[in-house]
Design an enzyme around this catalytic site. Structure first.
Site, PDB file in Angstrom:
ATOM      1  N   GLN A  53       1.315 -13.386  -8.360  1.00 61.61           N
ATOM      2  CA  GLN A  53       0.131 -13.200  -9.200  1.00 61.61           C
ATOM      3  C   GLN A  53       0.205 -14.090 -10.437  1.00 61.61           C
ATOM      4  OE1 GLN A  53       0.210  -8.985  -9.958  1.00 61.61           O
ATOM      5  NE2 GLN A  53       2.008  -9.070 -11.286  1.00 61.61           N
ATOM      6  N   HIS A  80       4.285 -10.303  -6.954  1.00 63.74           N
ATOM      7  CA  HIS A  80       3.683  -8.966  -6.851  1.00 63.74           C
ATOM      8  C   HIS A  80       4.446  -8.184  -5.790  1.00 63.74           C
ATOM      9  CE1 HIS A  80      -0.147  -6.251  -6.310  1.00 63.74           C
ATOM     10  NE2 HIS A  80       0.973  -5.576  -6.427  1.00 63.74           N
ATOM     11  N   PHE A 130       7.296  -0.259 -11.252  1.00 64.19           N
ATOM     12  CA  PHE A 130       6.734  -1.277 -10.359  1.00 64.19           C
ATOM     13  C   PHE A 130       7.651  -1.481  -9.144  1.00 64.19           C
ATOM     14  CE2 PHE A 130       5.454  -6.109 -10.353  1.00 64.19           C
ATOM     15  CZ  PHE A 130       4.548  -5.891  -9.328  1.00 64.19           C
ATOM     16  N   HIS A 133       7.661   1.453  -6.774  1.00 71.54           N
ATOM     17  CA  HIS A 133       6.443   1.460  -5.952  1.00 71.54           C
ATOM     18  C   HIS A 133       6.553   0.430  -4.817  1.00 71.54           C
ATOM     19  CE1 HIS A 133       2.163   1.404  -4.893  1.00 71.54           C
ATOM     20  NE2 HIS A 133       2.269   0.093  -4.922  1.00 71.54           N
ATOM     21  N   GLU A 134       6.968  -0.778  -5.160  1.00 68.64           N
ATOM     22  CA  GLU A 134       7.042  -1.839  -4.147  1.00 68.64           C
ATOM     23  C   GLU A 134       8.048  -1.488  -3.052  1.00 68.64           C
ATOM     24  OE1 GLU A 134       5.041  -4.576  -3.810  1.00 68.64           O
ATOM     25  OE2 GLU A 134       3.912  -3.637  -5.417  1.00 68.64           O
ATOM     26  N   LYS A 137       6.645   1.926  -1.094  1.00 62.92           N
ATOM     27  CA  LYS A 137       5.452   1.711  -0.275  1.00 62.92           C
ATOM     28  C   LYS A 137       5.674   0.642   0.799  1.00 62.92           C
ATOM     29  CE  LYS A 137       0.536   0.648  -0.324  1.00 62.92           C
ATOM     30  NZ  LYS A 137      -0.642   0.251  -1.124  1.00 62.92           N
ATOM     31  N   HIS A 138       6.278  -0.485   0.418  1.00 60.65           N
ATOM     32  CA  HIS A 138       6.371  -1.625   1.345  1.00 60.65           C
ATOM     33  C   HIS A 138       7.778  -1.844   1.900  1.00 60.65           C
ATOM     34  CE1 HIS A 138       2.281  -2.816   0.246  1.00 60.65           C
ATOM     35  NE2 HIS A 138       2.617  -2.665  -1.017  1.00 60.65           N
TER      36      HIS A 138
END
Ligand SMILES: *[C@@H]1O[C@H](CO)[C@@H](O)[C@H](O)[C@H]1NC(C)=O
Ligand SMILES: *[C@@H]1O[C@H](CO)[C@@H](O)[C@H](O)[C@H]1NC(C)=O
Ligand SMILES: *[C@@H]1O[C@H](CO)[C@@H](O)[C@H](O)[C@H]1NC(C)=O
Length: 245
Positions: A53, A80, A130, A133-134, A137-138
């Site tokens: 990003q 990101h 952050f 979350h990354e 989730k991924h």
């Protein structure tokens, strides 16, 4: 109401319909078995999106951004995420609730992550939210191939191989608040790194569209760039602003 068209099917037609119905059911069962087989033998995703990003665009909206506790990031693209994806465009998420983000596992990478993968979300924080979350989730969806340390390291390694800002600047595309056409941006990156990117955008408070993220694709090992099997929705028009950061 009791017309010709509502009469029962002739016996011959019924038998035909019945047998093709059975064949269809058998085919579906076979397909189901095959797809379970390929999922259990494969890694559960087909490729990764590697998404960078532009902080200038992230911050230049009505929604505020906050600099991380380590200070204002350099004027450079930042990571990101590295997102497992299917060839059909959909993606798996939150694949393993029993695998929480654990900073101890990546303590040797945290210094690099602060530079290359900083958070810009508010309130100001150190990045933990952050990265959590990354990962959750991924990252948990490619855990069969890349454990937590390998996952974050893979993203940092790709970032280091791909200096997007330099490639763009070499093509005369600079973060100077000017506007650039999407094909010009896309072709500059393709020429510079050899792979076609997808460019996504957001809208600033004066309603200008601006370059927000650059997607590249990476093979399932997390190592090598590939041509994207599938692109996310790209921002093609109008010309995009490349804001100062
Ligand atoms: C896309 O492919 C995956 C894996 O093969 C499958 O699980 C998913 O249902 C598919 N999604 C769509 C929308 O076709
Ligand atoms: C985090 O990882 C370290 C190193 O692998 C391990 O010793 C520790 O138990 C983990 N912490 C949690 C909360 O899982
Ligand atoms: C921007 O990031 C790239 C890695 O993607 C790095 O090689 C380069 O030195 C950075 N440039 C600046 C100005 O920080």
């Amino acid at each position: 109401m009791d017309g010709e068209g509502l009469r029962p099917l002739t016996p011959k037609y019924t038998n035909m319909a019945k047998s093709s119905w059975f064949i269809l059911v058998e085919l579906l069962l076979l397909l189901e078995c095959l797809s379970h087989l390929s999922i259990s033998q494969g890694q559960g995703y087909d490729f990764f999106y590697f998404v960078q990003q532009w902080p200038g665009s992230y911050c230049d909206t009505r929604k505020a951004c906050c600099y991380p506790t380590t200070g204002k990031p350099a004027a450079n693209f930042t990571i990101h995420g590295l997102w497992p994806n299917y060839n059909n465009g959909s993606y798996p998420s939150n694949c393993n609730p029993n695998s929480p983000y654990n900073a101890t596992k990546i303590s040797d990478l945290l210094g690099k992550m602060e530079v290359d993968w900083p958070t810009l979300a508010c309130p100001t924080n150190g990045g933990t939210r952050f990265w959590t979350h990354e990962w959750e989730k991924h990252g948990t969806c490619s855990e069969s191939v890349l454990d937590q340390h390998s996952y974050f390291e893979a993203a940092l390694n790709i970032k280091n191989k791909v200096n997007l800002l330099k490639v763009l600047e070499d093509a005369g595309i600079q973060p100077n608040d000017q506007f650039y056409r999407e094909p010009q941006i896309r072709e500059a990156i393709k020429a510079g790194i050899g792979y076609t990117p997808a460019i996504t955008c957001n809208t600033d408070s004066s309603k200008n569209r601006q370059i927000l993220e650059i997607y590249l694709c990476v093979d399932a090992s997390g190592k090598d760039l590939i041509e994207c099997p599938k692109f996310p929705t790209r921002c093609k028009k109008p010309p995009l602003q490349f804001p100062i950061f």
